[in-house]
Write a protein that holds these residues in place. Structure first.
Motif, mmCIF file in Angstrom:
data_model
loop_
_atom_site.group_PDB
_atom_site.id
_atom_site.type_symbol
_atom_site.label_atom_id
_atom_site.label_comp_id
_atom_site.label_asym_id
_atom_site.label_seq_id
_atom_site.Cartn_x
_atom_site.Cartn_y
_atom_site.Cartn_z
ATOM 1 N N VAL A 5 0.662 -1.170 0.065
ATOM 2 C CA VAL A 5 0.097 -0.001 0.038
ATOM 3 C C VAL A 5 0.873 1.420 0.037
ATOM 4 C CG1 VAL A 5 -1.622 1.278 1.329
ATOM 5 C CG2 VAL A 5 -1.872 -1.172 1.151
ATOM 6 N N LEU A 6 1.946 1.248 0.824
ATOM 7 C CA LEU A 6 2.753 2.540 0.874
ATOM 8 C C LEU A 6 3.771 2.761 0.065
ATOM 9 C CD1 LEU A 6 2.990 2.686 4.679
ATOM 10 C CD2 LEU A 6 1.483 4.092 3.312
ATOM 11 N N LEU A 7 4.390 1.718 -0.588
ATOM 12 C CA LEU A 7 5.628 1.700 -1.245
ATOM 13 C C LEU A 7 5.377 2.439 -2.656
ATOM 14 C CD1 LEU A 7 8.772 1.288 -1.050
ATOM 15 C CD2 LEU A 7 8.203 -0.983 -2.210
ATOM 16 N N PRO A 8 4.142 1.997 -3.446
ATOM 17 C CA PRO A 8 4.221 2.641 -4.736
ATOM 18 C C PRO A 8 4.162 4.102 -4.905
ATOM 19 C CG PRO A 8 2.756 0.607 -4.727
ATOM 20 C CD PRO A 8 3.384 0.887 -3.339
ATOM 21 N N PRO A 9 3.395 4.728 -3.892
ATOM 22 C CA PRO A 9 3.165 6.137 -3.882
ATOM 23 C C PRO A 9 4.490 6.780 -3.356
ATOM 24 C CG PRO A 9 1.548 5.341 -2.464
ATOM 25 C CD PRO A 9 2.251 4.133 -3.078
ATOM 26 N N ILE A 10 5.114 6.388 -2.500
ATOM 27 C CA ILE A 10 6.345 6.992 -2.334
ATOM 28 C C ILE A 10 7.407 6.991 -3.296
ATOM 29 C CG2 ILE A 10 8.482 6.313 -0.592
ATOM 30 C CD1 ILE A 10 6.223 5.547 1.501
ATOM 31 N N LEU A 11 7.581 5.641 -4.141
ATOM 32 C CA LEU A 11 8.436 5.364 -5.122
ATOM 33 C C LEU A 11 8.130 6.364 -6.478
ATOM 34 C CD1 LEU A 11 9.027 1.690 -5.281
ATOM 35 C CD2 LEU A 11 10.582 3.637 -4.493
ATOM 36 N N GLY A 19 -0.889 13.327 -8.896
ATOM 37 C CA GLY A 19 -1.964 12.592 -9.117
ATOM 38 C C GLY A 19 -2.000 11.931 -10.553
ATOM 39 N N GLY A 20 -1.691 12.652 -11.500
ATOM 40 C CA GLY A 20 -1.939 11.952 -12.681
ATOM 41 C C GLY A 20 -0.885 10.890 -13.191
ATOM 42 N N THR A 21 0.292 11.229 -12.676
ATOM 43 C CA THR A 21 1.495 10.094 -12.567
ATOM 44 C C THR A 21 1.145 8.817 -11.933
ATOM 45 O OG1 THR A 21 3.143 12.093 -12.913
ATOM 46 C CG2 THR A 21 3.797 9.709 -12.342
ATOM 47 N N TYR A 22 0.917 9.165 -10.490
ATOM 48 C CA TYR A 22 0.462 7.879 -9.745
ATOM 49 C C TYR A 22 -0.904 7.189 -10.473
ATOM 50 C CZ TYR A 22 -0.613 5.105 -5.926
ATOM 51 O OH TYR A 22 -0.928 3.882 -5.400
ATOM 52 N N ALA A 23 -1.764 7.967 -10.946
ATOM 53 C CA ALA A 23 -3.035 7.096 -11.737
ATOM 54 C C ALA A 23 -2.529 6.444 -12.854
ATOM 55 C CB ALA A 23 -3.859 8.075 -12.157
ATOM 56 N N LEU A 24 -1.576 6.877 -13.699
ATOM 57 C CA LEU A 24 -0.996 5.991 -14.850
ATOM 58 C C LEU A 24 -0.295 4.825 -14.122
ATOM 59 C CD1 LEU A 24 -0.621 5.855 -17.726
ATOM 60 C CD2 LEU A 24 1.255 7.144 -17.429
ATOM 61 N N VAL A 25 0.618 5.034 -13.109
ATOM 62 C CA VAL A 25 1.296 4.097 -12.622
ATOM 63 C C VAL A 25 0.478 2.832 -11.794
ATOM 64 C CG1 VAL A 25 2.968 3.462 -10.893
ATOM 65 C CG2 VAL A 25 3.470 5.195 -12.284
ATOM 66 N N THR A 26 -0.479 3.408 -11.406
ATOM 67 C CA THR A 26 -1.512 2.445 -10.817
ATOM 68 C C THR A 26 -2.121 1.602 -11.901
ATOM 69 O OG1 THR A 26 -1.812 3.912 -8.920
ATOM 70 C CG2 THR A 26 -3.584 2.280 -9.363
ATOM 71 N N VAL A 27 -2.542 2.161 -12.982
ATOM 72 C CA VAL A 27 -3.341 1.611 -13.993
ATOM 73 C C VAL A 27 -2.699 0.428 -14.446
ATOM 74 C CG1 VAL A 27 -4.139 1.716 -16.528
ATOM 75 C CG2 VAL A 27 -5.107 3.379 -14.544
ATOM 76 N N VAL A 28 -1.169 0.692 -14.770
ATOM 77 C CA VAL A 28 -0.178 -0.275 -15.485
ATOM 78 C C VAL A 28 -0.078 -1.272 -14.315
ATOM 79 C CG1 VAL A 28 2.107 -0.449 -16.016
ATOM 80 C CG2 VAL A 28 1.023 1.443 -16.982
ATOM 81 N N MET A 29 0.089 -0.872 -13.107
ATOM 82 C CA MET A 29 0.408 -2.059 -12.021
ATOM 83 C C MET A 29 -1.166 -3.149 -11.977
ATOM 84 S SD MET A 29 1.940 -0.303 -8.618
ATOM 85 C CE MET A 29 0.400 0.015 -8.047
ATOM 86 N N TYR A 30 -2.052 -2.631 -12.164
ATOM 87 C CA TYR A 30 -3.550 -3.457 -11.960
ATOM 88 C C TYR A 30 -3.479 -4.197 -13.414
ATOM 89 C CZ TYR A 30 -4.503 -1.711 -7.489
ATOM 90 O OH TYR A 30 -4.431 -1.430 -5.888
ATOM 91 N N VAL A 31 -3.220 -3.548 -14.459
ATOM 92 C CA VAL A 31 -3.357 -4.258 -15.584
ATOM 93 C C VAL A 31 -2.382 -5.403 -15.580
ATOM 94 C CG1 VAL A 31 -2.775 -4.296 -18.043
ATOM 95 C CG2 VAL A 31 -4.328 -2.570 -17.061
ATOM 96 N N LEU A 32 -1.313 -5.256 -15.217
ATOM 97 C CA LEU A 32 -0.320 -6.407 -15.031
ATOM 98 C C LEU A 32 -0.600 -7.484 -14.080
ATOM 99 C CD1 LEU A 32 2.986 -4.540 -15.518
ATOM 100 C CD2 LEU A 32 1.912 -5.805 -17.401
ATOM 101 N N ALA A 33 -1.111 -6.867 -13.023
ATOM 102 C CA ALA A 33 -1.500 -7.896 -11.885
ATOM 103 C C ALA A 33 -2.725 -8.779 -12.351
ATOM 104 C CB ALA A 33 -1.982 -6.934 -10.635
ATOM 105 N N ALA A 34 -3.686 -8.023 -13.246
ATOM 106 C CA ALA A 34 -4.924 -8.887 -13.855
ATOM 107 C C ALA A 34 -4.320 -9.849 -14.797
ATOM 108 C CB ALA A 34 -5.541 -8.011 -14.432
#
Length: 102
Positions: free
Chosen positions: A25-31, A42-57
């Motif tokens: 939960v904490l490491l991705p936003p810090i990185l 906000g936009g950068t973290y949103a893009l990173v989150t989308v990539v993380m969840y697509v790859l996790a799926a």
């Protein structure tokens, strides 16, 4: 946690769960903040989150395809382990001076 026999075991299980969930939960936003700065966070973290969840799926599907190809899960799990090691190597390497905050 549900199988713990005492209050102490419950606390130990909760602590272990916290140590596992905390970095997830904490490491991705810090990185993201450290690598890309505060501007447009906000936009950068949103893009990173989308990539993380697509790859996790996609990971279970990829492991399933490797299982179908090789006949066991060992190969697919080793591929995931190698990807985790590569990701850890990228995270722990020093950032270029231009990407660090003054």
């Amino acid at each position: 946690i549900a199988l713990s026999q005492s209050l102490t075991e419950t606390y130990i299980c909760c602590a272990i769960a916290g140590f596992v969930v905390g970095p997830i939960v904490l490491l991705p936003p810090i990185l993201v903040r450290k690598a890309f700065g505060s501007n447009g966070y906000g936009g950068t973290y949103a893009l990173v989150t989308v990539v993380m969840y697509v790859l996790a799926a996609l990971a279970p599907w990829v492991v399933g395809m490797l299982h179908a190809q090789w006949g066991n899960y060992a190969g697919g799990l080793w591929v995931l382990v190698l990807l985790e090691v590569a990701a850890a190597a990228l995270i722990i390497r020093p950032l270029p001076r231009s990407m660090t905050n003054p």
